[in-house]
Design a protein around this motif. Structure first.
Motif, PDB file in Angstrom:
ATOM      1  N   VAL A  18       5.344 -69.755 -76.423  1.00  0.00           N
ATOM      2  CA  VAL A  18       5.833 -71.125 -76.592  1.00  0.00           C
ATOM      3  C   VAL A  18       4.664 -72.087 -76.433  1.00  0.00           C
ATOM      4  O   VAL A  18       3.932 -72.038 -75.443  1.00  0.00           O
TER       5      VAL A  18
ATOM      6  N   PHE B 196       3.814 -76.013 -76.016  1.00  0.00           N
ATOM      7  CA  PHE B 196       4.556 -77.200 -75.572  1.00  0.00           C
ATOM      8  C   PHE B 196       3.611 -78.367 -75.358  1.00  0.00           C
ATOM      9  O   PHE B 196       2.498 -78.208 -74.844  1.00  0.00           O
TER      10      PHE B 196
ATOM     11  N   ARG C  40       2.542 -74.961 -83.886  1.00  0.00           N
ATOM     12  CA  ARG C  40       3.053 -73.676 -84.358  1.00  0.00           C
ATOM     13  C   ARG C  40       1.947 -72.801 -84.937  1.00  0.00           C
ATOM     14  O   ARG C  40       2.121 -71.586 -85.086  1.00  0.00           O
TER      15      ARG C  40
ATOM     16  N   VAL D  89       7.681 -70.351 -80.772  1.00  0.00           N
ATOM     17  CA  VAL D  89       8.340 -71.660 -80.773  1.00  0.00           C
ATOM     18  C   VAL D  89       7.334 -72.733 -80.385  1.00  0.00           C
ATOM     19  O   VAL D  89       6.628 -72.596 -79.386  1.00  0.00           O
TER      20      VAL D  89
ATOM     21  N   ALA E 290       7.109 -76.793 -79.392  1.00  0.00           N
ATOM     22  CA  ALA E 290       8.005 -77.828 -78.880  1.00  0.00           C
ATOM     23  C   ALA E 290       7.225 -79.100 -78.567  1.00  0.00           C
ATOM     24  O   ALA E 290       6.225 -79.057 -77.834  1.00  0.00           O
TER      25      ALA E 290
ATOM     26  N   SER F 163      11.342 -82.073 -80.637  1.00  0.00           N
ATOM     27  CA  SER F 163      11.236 -81.432 -81.948  1.00  0.00           C
ATOM     28  C   SER F 163      10.816 -79.991 -81.736  1.00  0.00           C
ATOM     29  O   SER F 163       9.879 -79.722 -80.963  1.00  0.00           O
ATOM     30  N   LEU F 164      11.477 -79.076 -82.422  1.00  0.00           N
ATOM     31  CA  LEU F 164      11.207 -77.647 -82.282  1.00  0.00           C
ATOM     32  C   LEU F 164      10.888 -77.041 -83.643  1.00  0.00           C
ATOM     33  O   LEU F 164      11.513 -77.381 -84.643  1.00  0.00           O
ATOM     34  N   ARG F 165       9.932 -76.124 -83.662  1.00  0.00           N
ATOM     35  CA  ARG F 165       9.591 -75.398 -84.878  1.00  0.00           C
ATOM     36  C   ARG F 165       9.396 -73.924 -84.540  1.00  0.00           C
ATOM     37  O   ARG F 165       8.992 -73.577 -83.426  1.00  0.00           O
ATOM     38  N   SER F 166       9.668 -73.057 -85.512  1.00  0.00           N
ATOM     39  CA  SER F 166       9.499 -71.624 -85.304  1.00  0.00           C
ATOM     40  C   SER F 166       9.182 -70.961 -86.626  1.00  0.00           C
ATOM     41  O   SER F 166       9.157 -71.601 -87.687  1.00  0.00           O
TER      42      SER F 166
ATOM     43  N   VAL G  96      15.456 -71.881 -83.628  1.00  0.00           N
ATOM     44  CA  VAL G  96      15.330 -73.060 -82.767  1.00  0.00           C
ATOM     45  C   VAL G  96      16.543 -73.980 -82.906  1.00  0.00           C
ATOM     46  O   VAL G  96      16.776 -74.827 -82.038  1.00  0.00           O
TER      47      VAL G  96
ATOM     48  N   THR H 220      18.729 -73.344 -79.968  1.00  0.00           N
ATOM     49  CA  THR H 220      18.229 -74.024 -78.770  1.00  0.00           C
ATOM     50  C   THR H 220      18.602 -75.500 -78.802  1.00  0.00           C
ATOM     51  O   THR H 220      19.088 -76.059 -77.817  1.00  0.00           O
TER      52      THR H 220
ATOM     53  N   ILE I 278      14.642 -73.080 -74.297  1.00  0.00           N
ATOM     54  CA  ILE I 278      13.843 -72.263 -75.224  1.00  0.00           C
ATOM     55  C   ILE I 278      13.710 -70.847 -74.690  1.00  0.00           C
ATOM     56  O   ILE I 278      13.891 -69.864 -75.418  1.00  0.00           O
TER      57      ILE I 278
END
Length: 343
Positions: A234, A236, A262, A269, A271, A284-287, A293, A296, A328
């Motif tokens: 992750v 962050f 990312r 993930v 974040a 905001s989340l990306r994967s 995500v 989540t 997450i």
């Protein structure tokens, strides 16, 4: 004449339904979500061009206006930021790239129950909020893609300003044709746009050549602050109001930063947590791949797509970070078949 043969079979029925619905309405208020991104703006512009070609009166509306980096993009009308003193009283609302009334802004959300409405969107999470017609299709990479098919169903060629509007939305929501949602249908649509004279490369260059020194300073600061969690799975980064002030940057200058997180090797993930007020944070989340995500985000009251999602936490920045990272971690543990502990 409708050009339905150019619309992929999966999208044909929805495009024809919405084209028919647009023919039956007039005096249309066109709006997307607040703080619009390229897809919301591209869809807004595309809708205006379609409605104009159909001989309809329309108003473009965004309570927060357009972001600075999209000021160069030509629109088929003035974007109104207030519903007061409009040139006519709207009879219908066309709601784009948005699945929740509150994301339209308070003023429109309050007036919406009194309007006939149509909703075109590509986000997961519901069947649509239109009272007359809805087309919500998560298989689309962008709402602008759906607008292209509506135009074809209405018999309109994807040329000139309409083509550029579609291209803007597609470029934005596919990360410049790099994200996992860049399907064969997207490449086919882009090929048609280019064949008909759309300068896709030039548009991409205009989008990339808009940075301010404030944005450059902000990204440099955040690159230093970013950290890895969960044994590197992750990435962050929190963003404070003070960061924007000190760097002389805007919230919109964060567009695209979470995608950079990312890029770190081994990250599943990414974040980004943005402080908007002392007890209000947006995340905001990306994967990549199958890492979900959206699940989540949904657990925290948000939404989005499998690989791109977000939401709001009404907490102080430090508390919001703890809650977000815990959510997450819980989702990754669930996907890994673990009991909830970090690997």
């Amino acid at each position: 004449m409708p050009q339905t043969e150019l619309i992929p079979a999966h999208f044909r029925d929805g495009a024809c339904r919405m084209a028919a619905a647009l023919r039956d309405v007039d005096r249309v208020l066109v709006s997307g979500h607040v703080n619009p991104d390229g897809d919301a703006v591209g869809s807004l512009a595309a809708a205006g061009h379609i409605l104009r070609s159909l001989g309809k009166e329309f108003i473009l509306y965004s309570s927060t206006g357009l972001p600075q980096y999209l000021q160069f993009f030509p629109l088929p009308g003035t974007v109104h930021t207030s519903l007061e003193h409009l040139p006519f009283t709207p009879r219908c609302a066309l709601l784009l790239d948005c699945g929740e009334p509150h994301r339209l802004g308070r003023e429109l959300a309050q007036r919406l129950p009194g309007l006939t409405s149509l909703n075109i969107d590509h986000h997961l999470g519901g069947d649509g909020m239109g009272s007359l017609a809805n087309w919500v299709d998560p298989e689309a990479a962008a709402t602008a893609q759906l607008m292209a098919y509506v135009a074809l169903a209405a018999g309109l060629p994807l040329k000139n300003e309409l083509a550029c509007a579609v291209a803007l939305g597609i470029i934005t929501d596919t990360g410049g044709l790099c994200h996992g949602n860049t399907s064969a249908n997207i490449f086919s649509l882009c090929a048609r746009l280019v064949e008909d004279g759309c300068d896709l490369t030039g548009l991409r260059e205009r989008l990339e050549n808009t940075w301010s020194m404030g944005r450059m300073r902000l990204w440099g600061r955040l690159m230093e602050r970013a950290r890895l969690e969960r044994n590197g799975e992750v990435a962050f980064c929190p963003v404070l109001l003070e960061d924007l002030r000190q760097c002389r940057a805007l919230k919109e200058d964060l567009e695209g930063f979470v995608e950079q997180l990312r890029r770190l090797g081994g990250v599943r993930v990414a974040a980004l947590l943005r402080e908007d007020a002392p007890q209000l944070c947006k995340f905001s989340l990306r994967s990549y791949g199958d890492t979900d995500v959206r699940a989540t985000a949904a657990a925290l009251g948000g939404g989005g797509h499998l690989n791109a999602a977000g939401g709001t936490l009404r907490l102080r920045s430090e508390q919001a970070a703890e809650v977000l990272l815990a959510a997450i971690n819980a989702q990754l543990a669930k996907e890994d078949g673990l009991s909830g502990e970090t690997r």
